[in-house]
Design a protein around this motif. Structure first.
Motif, mmCIF file in Angstrom:
data_model
loop_
_atom_site.group_PDB
_atom_site.id
_atom_site.type_symbol
_atom_site.label_atom_id
_atom_site.label_comp_id
_atom_site.label_asym_id
_atom_site.label_seq_id
_atom_site.Cartn_x
_atom_site.Cartn_y
_atom_site.Cartn_z
ATOM 1 N N GLU A 162 0.709 -1.213 0.121
ATOM 2 C CA GLU A 162 -0.086 0.051 -0.059
ATOM 3 C C GLU A 162 0.829 1.188 0.054
ATOM 4 O O GLU A 162 0.571 2.247 -0.613
ATOM 5 C CB GLU A 162 -1.014 0.012 1.345
ATOM 6 N N LYS A 163 1.906 1.281 0.623
ATOM 7 C CA LYS A 163 3.010 2.268 0.754
ATOM 8 C C LYS A 163 3.510 2.413 -0.749
ATOM 9 O O LYS A 163 3.449 3.800 -1.287
ATOM 10 C CB LYS A 163 4.260 2.115 1.554
ATOM 11 N N VAL A 164 3.864 1.576 -1.425
ATOM 12 C CA VAL A 164 4.393 1.697 -2.836
ATOM 13 C C VAL A 164 3.481 2.335 -3.858
ATOM 14 O O VAL A 164 3.274 3.195 -4.502
ATOM 15 C CB VAL A 164 4.813 0.402 -3.067
ATOM 16 N N LEU A 165 1.917 1.558 -3.637
ATOM 17 C CA LEU A 165 0.871 2.257 -4.498
ATOM 18 C C LEU A 165 0.679 3.717 -4.014
ATOM 19 O O LEU A 165 0.099 4.348 -5.164
ATOM 20 C CB LEU A 165 -0.241 1.223 -4.119
ATOM 21 N N ASN A 166 0.581 4.050 -2.829
ATOM 22 C CA ASN A 166 0.418 5.543 -2.524
ATOM 23 C C ASN A 166 1.330 6.157 -3.225
ATOM 24 O O ASN A 166 1.100 7.504 -3.428
ATOM 25 C CB ASN A 166 0.386 5.713 -0.962
ATOM 26 N N LYS A 167 2.630 5.952 -3.004
ATOM 27 C CA LYS A 167 3.848 6.775 -3.708
ATOM 28 C C LYS A 167 3.421 6.945 -5.041
ATOM 29 O O LYS A 167 3.727 7.882 -5.543
ATOM 30 C CB LYS A 167 5.086 6.086 -3.206
ATOM 31 N N ALA A 168 3.101 5.761 -5.803
ATOM 32 C CA ALA A 168 3.047 5.797 -7.143
ATOM 33 C C ALA A 168 1.967 6.625 -7.578
ATOM 34 O O ALA A 168 1.789 7.182 -8.509
ATOM 35 C CB ALA A 168 2.725 4.410 -7.699
ATOM 36 N N ARG A 169 0.826 6.519 -6.820
ATOM 37 C CA ARG A 169 -0.395 7.109 -7.112
ATOM 38 C C ARG A 169 -0.196 8.823 -7.038
ATOM 39 O O ARG A 169 -0.693 9.575 -8.022
ATOM 40 C CB ARG A 169 -1.590 7.045 -6.077
ATOM 41 N N LYS A 170 0.939 9.159 -6.061
ATOM 42 C CA LYS A 170 1.324 10.611 -5.763
ATOM 43 C C LYS A 170 2.042 11.083 -7.034
ATOM 44 O O LYS A 170 1.722 12.308 -7.850
ATOM 45 C CB LYS A 170 2.073 10.963 -4.409
ATOM 46 N N LEU A 171 2.843 10.255 -7.479
ATOM 47 C CA LEU A 171 3.683 10.542 -8.758
ATOM 48 C C LEU A 171 2.725 10.719 -10.118
ATOM 49 O O LEU A 171 3.032 11.557 -10.829
ATOM 50 C CB LEU A 171 4.662 9.497 -8.969
ATOM 51 N N GLN A 172 1.998 9.857 -10.141
ATOM 52 C CA GLN A 172 1.057 9.967 -11.226
ATOM 53 C C GLN A 172 0.051 11.296 -11.169
ATOM 54 O O GLN A 172 0.003 11.849 -12.270
ATOM 55 C CB GLN A 172 0.120 8.858 -11.123
ATOM 56 N N GLU A 173 -0.544 11.625 -9.957
ATOM 57 C CA GLU A 173 -1.087 12.751 -9.926
ATOM 58 C C GLU A 173 -0.302 14.004 -10.157
ATOM 59 O O GLU A 173 -0.734 15.073 -11.035
ATOM 60 C CB GLU A 173 -1.761 12.917 -8.653
#
Length: 257
Positions: free
Chosen positions: A11-22
């Motif tokens: 979940e930490k990795v996914l949250n980081k990736a979502r922030k990068l995507q946004e």
């Protein structure tokens, strides 16, 4: 590659990736293309490291609505044309479908409209713009070299139609590469493929309920077999993984500028 064993770590990795995507999408909307490209490259590397896909970024979140998004070519330093470009439509269609989207075209214009979920559309636009830039830049560079060779050998007629045919060969091979990549996905990444297929099915269903007009496809420009062959060869040697859009060259693989 790195495996993720703990759900909390995932979940930490996914949250980081979502922030990068946004952040990449936001910078792109502001016109900061170079900054957006760097962020998108970092996102690609993160997903590759943990064997994830952009489709995984919407897991557990509210369902994203499907909407239309026009690619504003002038925002990416392309000159608008009041005519359709068959190869460009084909390229964007290939990229869009590979990312769970579809496209709409506008009569008497090179405008392309992406239809899909926002997260998928952001990546599809980025890849489409990058590949268009590469195709146009490299095809003219290769044409210049081929023309000089033909001029030296006193057979200038051989260069006729080379540039347009080079692009057609390039786009055709890119389509094959995307299909090959989908077939070669490991079993632990099969969930991402299922999500992309589901997204595309949803987009197709959405479009079937809209009152979109129909356009015939623009005829293809394939008149020079050497151009087709050279375009296919270049696309076949490109590294489409990781930071393939970063402009560097590693291990002999061609990378996009």
């Amino acid at each position: 590659m790195t495996d993720i064993n703990e759900e909390a770590d995932l979940e930490k990795v996914l949250n980081k990736a979502r922030k990068l995507q946004e952040k990449a999408a936001g910078e792109g909307e502001l016109g900061n293309e170079e900054y957006a490209k760097n962020i998108a490259t970092a996102l690609q590397n993160l997903l590759l490291k943990y064997k994830l896909s952009t489709a995984d970024l919407v897991g557990g979140a509210e369902a994203e609505p499907i909407a239309n998004h026009s690619i504003n070519w002038d925002d990416h330093d392309f000159e608008k044309k009041n005519r359709r470009k068959g190869w460009l439509e084909n390229l964007c269609r290939i990229v869009a479908r590979a990312h769970g989207c579809q496209i709409l075209v506008v009569p008497r214009s090179d405008r392309i409209v992406l239809v899909g979920k926002k997260s998928n559309v952001a990546i599809a636009e980025y890849v489409s713009v990058t590949l268009r830039r590469a195709a146009e830049k490299i095809s003219w560079s290769e044409y210049d070299k081929f023309w000089r060779e033909c001029d030296k050998n006193r057979c200038r007629e051989r260069a006729k139609g080379y540039q347009g045919s080079w692009i057609e060969g390039f786009v055709g091979r890119i389509e094959e590469r995307f299909k090959e990549a989908a077939k070669e996905q490991p079993e632990d990444n099969s969930r991402a493929l299922v999500i992309i297929k589901t997204d595309l099915d949803e987009v197709n269903d959405f479009m079937s309920k809209q009152r979109y007009g129909r356009c015939t496809r623009v005829s293809r420009n394939i008149s020079n077999s050497q151009g087709v062959s050279d375009g296919r060869s270049y696309a076949g040697g490109m590294d489409l993984r990781g930071n393939a859009v970063g402009g560097a060259r590693r291990g002999g693989k061609k990378r996009l500028d």
